[in-house]
Design an enzyme around this catalytic site. Structure first.
Site, PDB file in Angstrom:
ATOM      1  N   ASP A 534       0.731  -1.511  -0.332  1.00  0.00           N
ATOM      2  CA  ASP A 534      -0.320  -0.031   0.002  1.00  0.00           C
ATOM      3  C   ASP A 534       0.112   1.086   0.248  1.00  0.00           C
ATOM      4  OD1 ASP A 534      -2.733   0.934   0.432  1.00  0.00           O
ATOM      5  OD2 ASP A 534      -1.795   2.084   2.623  1.00  0.00           O
ATOM      6  N   GLU A 536       1.086   5.266   0.610  1.00  0.00           N
ATOM      7  CA  GLU A 536       0.395   6.864   1.298  1.00  0.00           C
ATOM      8  C   GLU A 536       0.848   8.191   0.137  1.00  0.00           C
ATOM      9  OE1 GLU A 536      -2.192   7.274   3.277  1.00  0.00           O
ATOM     10  OE2 GLU A 536      -1.923   4.805   4.033  1.00  0.00           O
ATOM     11  N   HIS A 675      -4.787   3.218   7.579  1.00  0.00           N
ATOM     12  CA  HIS A 675      -3.364   4.565   6.751  1.00  0.00           C
ATOM     13  C   HIS A 675      -2.855   4.438   7.127  1.00  0.00           C
ATOM     14  CE1 HIS A 675      -7.454   5.397   4.693  1.00  0.00           C
ATOM     15  NE2 HIS A 675      -8.142   5.898   5.812  1.00  0.00           N
ATOM     16  N   ASP A 680      -2.093  -0.661   6.666  1.00  0.00           N
ATOM     17  CA  ASP A 680      -3.090  -1.064   5.324  1.00  0.00           C
ATOM     18  C   ASP A 680      -2.897  -2.311   4.778  1.00  0.00           C
ATOM     19  OD1 ASP A 680      -4.661   0.826   6.403  1.00  0.00           O
ATOM     20  OD2 ASP A 680      -4.399   2.403   4.743  1.00  0.00           O
TER      21      ASP A 680
END
Lengths: 720, 127
Positions: A534, A536, A675, A680
């Site tokens: 994942d 951010e 998050h 995640d």
């Protein structure tokens, strides 16, 4: 097509058909009427058109409402009921169904929920039993794991393709340093170690191939010491001595190998200091003593020498005694480290060395080698990989310079030395040419060692020169090695043969793990290795200049999340981080200061995800982010990709909500660390593992099937 | 005319006593401080004997020896290698490349003079 759309299409078609039938009947009826009645009917229709139209509209509306009622109370709930019942018995026994619908449906829901209670109870009973049994087994495993962890040596076990089946913490520390991310200051593509990964990512493939060749030869000749040894550079400039031992199955077929690592950095440092000390003492003092002795003997022998000369000799004696003092001072305070000069060597018979060198020369250089027999009992102390590479390198240069493709090897003993001669017809190599070769790093067949030829020769305490034979027809290149006087019979490594039954403590299913190749699509989903990741970002618009702030990833091997093997890297976005995005991911500008930029972080992530399937939630977004950095970072992710959002839509088409929280709640996964990229990625990995059995129930078992089903879902049309 | 001896070493502190010693024994001497200088001197005016140190910068003593032995017109030149390294592999290499004798530092003056005399005598005999 969605089920509600199908239903309404059906309703409209039914209404149209009814209108058509009524209109046809009316037309036939009209045809059979005599003119007077036609007039009457037309008048009636004209006078009462409002009533007739209203009746038709009410009739159709009534039909529509009835159908809608039927659809909402019976058909839609049945669909959801099927999906949610499947959830209960496949991945989340604590899930309960809450549906609005007809009384019959509600009754059915209650019955299913009661059955689910019963099922959950029985399931938990069964699980408790299983857990108890597993606890016993785990205890044994833990004891073994603790023993492995505390071993003073690094241990790594691989299958025959070089995939890692087991390693202990020390092996990881030796080979890749402390686990974690790349360092911010000096970022080089990271080295990763992990179950199912290739060992060649952490150790030069040529070294292992060489070791396995040597082992194969020893097995053939039924040598007592079956191990092969080499030295390699590990993490943090650590020098590792590696012992490679084969694993054979009960049919004596090669099935894998064990690598045992010892950190010899310190030993080498102290050894090499001593070595340097002795050498500088020896060489320096000898030279100075020679000057002093020559001067003094001259003074004694020629007492009548003129006073100028005498004065000169006195000055020599004075300055040379000062020089000796300085040499001793330097030597005792020396911290000069020359790791190469104290290289650990192992014994090899001269005959084996000739054979191995000839094989490599024929293989790589394509030349004919004639070997003149070596003495039976000639043993040398060598680092076989580096010396054979050096010899191959020398022959490569020889062919270029002399043009001769026929070489003769000869090994003979001369006193305490073994002469390894490479002989050809023609002139010897010029000394300046040989000097040039000596300064070059040894490079053969696209692989280059970090040592120069001169360093390798020094490591072996050898000498090299080229000279012509007396008849001047032939010339030779000679390597003079000190002979190893006796064969070391100390600690030798015996052959390990696996028992017929599987080892009790570890799951070695990876022995049959397929390699990661393009035919991956045929493989079953639980068999494959995944990198679930994942990112951010500073925002949701990759095209509009939003940047990656952090990348988090975990690996799934053999249907298991490897939480120890994670990738967690903050990235300097080189732009402002918007306040509204900070509220979501909590990454503050000061946290990314000094972190590597994306073009440094991506090569490392590429290496982490090498040979795996990439999995992400809403992968289209993350992949777009990565693609936009392809040019800058020079890194291209060509791995197959799966998206948990699409897969969830495949297994639960009746659910509208396919965001991470919604899916996790339905599948009974608790969310921790939402998050953060790594948090995640972990939730996505758990979701993915729970989706695999659900996919299987729909006949989607292989990677290829999962990918094509994903493509068909509505959500696949989302583009970033 | 006395025999010519070339002394090659990069350390003046050994050249001075060696030169004195050779002169006292009736030899003419030349000196060189590097391999290149030695080659120039040998080619310009071939000596009868060379006292050759091994550890020279760039072109070492082995290479000087090898270059001399490649030229048949210099076959008559005798070479004594002098080194502070003193390893057996070094000695083997030096002799294989055509040195006539080998002396390890520190040496006795008498031994050097003896070795020089012996080699030059052999040379005269083989003429």
């Amino acid at each position: 097509m969605k089920r509600s759309n199908i239903f309404w299409l059906f309703a409209v078609a039914s209404a149209a058909f009814t209108v058509l039938v009524v209109a046809s009947l009316a037309f036939l009826f009209w045809q059979q009427l005599p003119p007077t009645e036609k007039d009457l009917v037309a008048r009636l229709a004209h006078d009462y058109i409002g009533y007739i139209f209203s009746a038709a509209v009410f009739l159709l509306a009534g039909l529509g409402f009835a159908l809608d009622w039927l659809f909402r109370l019976y058909i839609l709930p049945l669909d959801k009921l099927a999906e949610e019942t499947r959830l209960i018995h496949s991945v989340n026994p604590s899930h309960r169904i809450h549906l609005e619908g007809s009384r019959d449906i509600v009754r059915l829901v209650n019955i299913i929920n009661e059955s689910a209670d019963q099922y959950e109870y029985l399931n938990s009973q069964l699980n408790t039993e299983i857990e108890r049994a597993r606890a016993d087994a785990d205890e044994e495993k833990n004891i073994l794991a603790a023993v492995m962890a505390e071993l003073p040596e690094g241990v790594l076990i691989c299958n025959k393709d070089g995939r890692i089946l087991l390693y202990n913490k020390r092996a990881r520390r030796y080979l890749v340093g402390e686990i974690g991310s790349i360092e911010s200051s000096d970022v080089s593509p990271g080295r990763f170690i992990g179950l199912g990964r290739s060992v060649f990512g952490v150790i030069d493939k040529h070294l292992i191939v060489h070791a396995l060749d040597e082992i194969a030869r020893k097995l053939k000749s039924e040598d007592a010491d079956i191990a092969s040894y080499f030295v390699t550079m590990g993490a943090d400039q650590r020098l590792l001595r590696v012992e490679a031992v084969p694993l054979l199955d009960h049919r004596r077929q090669f099935t894998g190998f064990v690598l045992i690592f010892r950190d010899i950095t310190r030993q080498m440092e102290s050894g090499s200091r001593l070595n340097v000390l002795l050498r500088s003492l020896g060489r320096g003092t000898r030279a100075s003593l020679a000057s002093i002795r020559a001067a003094i003997e001259a003074i004694i022998e020629y007492p009548n020498m003129d006073s100028g000369k005498l004065q000169k000799f006195k000055e020599i004696i004075h300055s040379e005694t000062i020089t000796i003092g300085r040499i001793i001072d330097d030597a005792t305070s020396s911290h000069f480290i020359n790791l190469r000069s104290y290289w650990p060597l192992t014994q090899m018979s001269g005959r084996d060395m000739l054979a191995a060198t000839a094989r490599k020369a024929e293989e790589i250089l394509g030349i004919d080698i004639l070997t003149e027999a070596a003495d039976e009992d000639l043993w040398l102390k060598v680092d076989s990989y580096s010396i054979i590479s050096a010899l191959t390198f020398l022959q490569k240069q020889l062919i270029e310079v002399t043009g001769s493709h026929r070489l003769i090897y000869k090994m003979a003993r001369e006193g305490r030395f073994a002469c390894f001669d490479i002989i050809w017809e023609g002139k010897p190599v010029r000394p300046e040419t040989l000097r040039k070769w000596e300064e070059q790093p040894v490079a053969v067949d696209r692989q280059a060692l970090s040592s120069t030829l001169k360093e390798i020769i020094e490591q072996h305490a050898a000498e090299i020169w080229s000279h012509a034979y007396k008849d001047r027809q032939k010339a030779y290149l000679r390597l003079l090695f000190p002979v190893a006087e006796s064969v070391e019979n100390g600690r030798i490594r015996n052959l390990t043969i696996l028992p017929k039954s599987r080892p009790e403590f570890f799951d070695f299913d990876l022995f049959s793990q397929p390699g990661q190749r393009p035919e991956l699509d045929q493989h079953l989903l639980p068999e494959l290795t995944y990198t679930v990741f994942d990112t951010e970002t500073t925002g949701l618009d990759p095209q509009g200049g939003d940047e990656i702030l952090s990348i988090g990833a975990v690996r799934i091997v053999n249907n298991r999340i490897l939480r120890e093997e994670c990738f967690d890297q903050l990235v300097d976005p080189r732009r402002r981080i918007p306040e509204e995005s900070i509220r979501i991911h909590g990454i503050l500008p000061e946290m990314v200061t000094g972190q590597p930029p994306i073009e440094k972080a991506l090569p490392s992530f590429l290496q982490f995800s090498e040979d795996t399937i990439l999995v992400a939630h809403n992968a289209a977004f993350d992949m777009r982010m990565l693609q936009l950095k392809e040019e800058l970072s020079g890194v291209r992710f060509s791995n197959p990709v799966l998206d948990t959002m699409l897969l969830s839509a495949v297994v639960q088409p009746g659910q509208k909500d396919h965001d991470m929280e919604g899916i996790a709640a339905r599948l009974g996964i608790s969310i921790v660390g939402r998050h953060t990229a790594l948090g995640d990625a972990l939730v996505t990995a758990e979701i993915f593992l729970k989706l695999i059995p659900l996919l299987k129930k729909q006949g989607i078992a292989t990677l290829g099937q999962a990918r094509s089903a994903s493509r068909k879902t509505y959500y696949a049309r989302l583009k970033y | 005319m006395g025999k010519k001896i070339l002394i090659v070493d990069d350390e003046p502190s050994i050249i001075v006593p060696l030169q004195f010693l050779m002169e006292q024994n009736g030899y003419d001497t030349m000196v060189a401080f590097s391999g290149e200088e030695a080659m120039e001197s040998i080619l310009a005016d071939p000596p009868d004997l060379i006292l050759l140190d091994i550890m020279l910068p760039i072109i070492d003593g082995f290479e000087v020896c090898q270059r001399v032995r490649e030229r048949s017109e210099l076959d008559h030149v005798r070479i004594i290698m002098i080194t502070a390294m003193g390893s057996e592999a070094n000695i083997a290499k030096g002799l294989a490349l055509g040195a006539d004798a080998y002396i390890t530092k520190p040496f006795s003056n008498a031994a050097v003079v003896e070795k020089v005399r012996e080699l030059l005598k052999q040379k005269d005999e083989t003429k």
